[in-house]
Design a protein around this motif. Structure first.
Motif, mmCIF file in Angstrom:
data_model
loop_
_atom_site.group_PDB
_atom_site.id
_atom_site.type_symbol
_atom_site.label_atom_id
_atom_site.label_comp_id
_atom_site.label_asym_id
_atom_site.label_seq_id
_atom_site.Cartn_x
_atom_site.Cartn_y
_atom_site.Cartn_z
ATOM 1 N N THR A 147 -64.350 -26.378 9.989
ATOM 2 C CA THR A 147 -62.984 -27.048 10.247
ATOM 3 C C THR A 147 -63.046 -27.957 10.905
ATOM 4 N N TRP A 148 -62.462 -29.110 11.510
ATOM 5 C CA TRP A 148 -62.971 -30.100 12.171
ATOM 6 C C TRP A 148 -61.660 -30.532 13.758
ATOM 7 N N LEU A 149 -61.438 -30.077 14.734
ATOM 8 C CA LEU A 149 -60.256 -30.508 15.812
ATOM 9 C C LEU A 149 -60.557 -31.755 15.812
ATOM 10 N N ILE A 150 -58.879 -32.908 15.564
ATOM 11 C CA ILE A 150 -59.119 -33.894 15.809
ATOM 12 C C ILE A 150 -58.821 -34.231 17.662
ATOM 13 N N ARG A 157 -55.050 -32.633 17.767
ATOM 14 C CA ARG A 157 -54.866 -31.594 18.044
ATOM 15 C C ARG A 157 -55.028 -31.082 16.801
ATOM 16 N N GLY A 158 -54.850 -31.779 15.234
ATOM 17 C CA GLY A 158 -54.932 -31.339 14.020
ATOM 18 C C GLY A 158 -56.079 -31.325 13.565
ATOM 19 N N LEU A 159 -55.864 -30.176 12.818
ATOM 20 C CA LEU A 159 -56.931 -30.082 11.711
ATOM 21 C C LEU A 159 -57.354 -30.644 10.920
ATOM 22 N N VAL A 160 -59.297 -30.168 10.586
ATOM 23 C CA VAL A 160 -59.589 -31.772 9.133
ATOM 24 C C VAL A 160 -60.211 -30.394 8.103
ATOM 25 N N GLN A 237 -63.337 -47.051 18.432
ATOM 26 C CA GLN A 237 -62.969 -45.590 17.947
ATOM 27 C C GLN A 237 -61.756 -45.367 17.944
ATOM 28 N N ARG A 238 -61.745 -44.959 16.311
ATOM 29 C CA ARG A 238 -60.506 -44.129 15.584
ATOM 30 C C ARG A 238 -60.469 -43.177 15.841
ATOM 31 N N TRP A 239 -61.025 -42.160 15.147
ATOM 32 C CA TRP A 239 -61.443 -40.824 15.794
ATOM 33 C C TRP A 239 -62.428 -40.371 16.260
ATOM 34 N N LEU A 240 -62.051 -38.929 17.028
ATOM 35 C CA LEU A 240 -62.928 -38.459 17.693
ATOM 36 C C LEU A 240 -62.852 -36.654 17.183
ATOM 37 N N LEU A 241 -63.776 -36.283 16.472
ATOM 38 C CA LEU A 241 -63.367 -35.087 15.596
ATOM 39 C C LEU A 241 -64.544 -34.011 16.546
#
Length: 244
Positions: A147-150, A157-160, A237-241
């Protein structure tokens, strides 16, 4: 009767001790490339270092052998040599040599490829699955596991969760993904890694960097002219997971 029984028993023991040649039939994947990608982070470097071939499928009853490098496939027929190697013959007089060593399928070094090693796929592929899908699933399971945290970006703070079948949950505006392994997408991104993100029928390429437990996703900006193949470079940068 007693002598006949002894003879039959001795014959059975001999047949039990006789070694049967290993059977290469089945699907084999380039696990070394997967391990290197997970350890080092850069997917393109790992595929170039341990590839380029990613998967072999051996059909012993039909004496057929097929390989995938993530972009194209090769299909040939093989002959069993006296030394136990499989000589795979392709259209146009191209040949490759395969052999079994313990639990590995080894593709010998040739004028075209370096030596490459493969292990059996953890599960038999679906009969309708395209060649290369076993490697892709194993790569996705290892490279983007868990599981990856945004940490930064849309949906913070969502989970991916990236699934082995190419589906993804929790990444805003995305329901499918595909890692670039070879071909045009690799030529467009050069030394950078790229990922395709899709929602419904709409999708686009993004660039990414994976280092340790962090995954950074960047906008792919194109420096090429309209009539040229895209030439991507990193944008914002769009996301850091962060892998949990």
């Amino acid at each position: 009767m007693r002598y006949l029984f002894a003879a039959l028993l001795f014959s059975a023991l001999l047949s039990g001790c006789a070694s049967t040649p290993p059977n290469p039939n089945g699907t084999w994947i380039n696990q070394a490339a997967i391990d290197a990608a997970v350890e080092g982070g850069n997917l393109r470097e790992a595929l170039l270092a341990y590839g380029p071939n990613l998967e072999w499928q051996i059909d012993s009853p039909r004496q057929q052998a097929s390989f995938s490098n993530g972009f194209e496939r090769g299909e040939g027929t093989f002959e069993l040599q006296a030394d136990g190697h499989l000589q795979v013959n392709f259209y146009g007089d191209d040949q490759e040599s395969l052999s079994l060593n313990n639990r590995e399928l080894i593709q010998a070094q040739s004028a075209t490829w370096p030596e490459q090693r493969f292990v059996r796929a953890p599960a038999a592929p679906d009969p309708l699955a395209p060649l290369g899908s076993s490697f892709e699933k194993a790569l996705y399971s290892a490279y983007l596991s868990g599981t990856w945290l945004i940490k930064e970006g849309l949906g913070e703070r969502g989970l991916v969760v990236f699934q082995a079948d190419g589906s993804v949950q929790g990444l805003p505006g995305t329901e499918r993904y595909a890692l670039c392994l070879a071909g045009d997408c690799a030529a467009m991104s050069g030394e950078l890694d790229s990922i395709w993100l899709q929602l419904g029928e709409q999708g686009q390429s993004w660039l990414f960097e994976r280092e340790g437990h962090q995954l950074r996703v960047f906008t792919a900006l194109n420096r090429a002219q309209v009539d040229e193949m895209p030439d991507y470079y990193k944008g914002q940068q769009r996301w850091l997971l962060e892998q949990r």
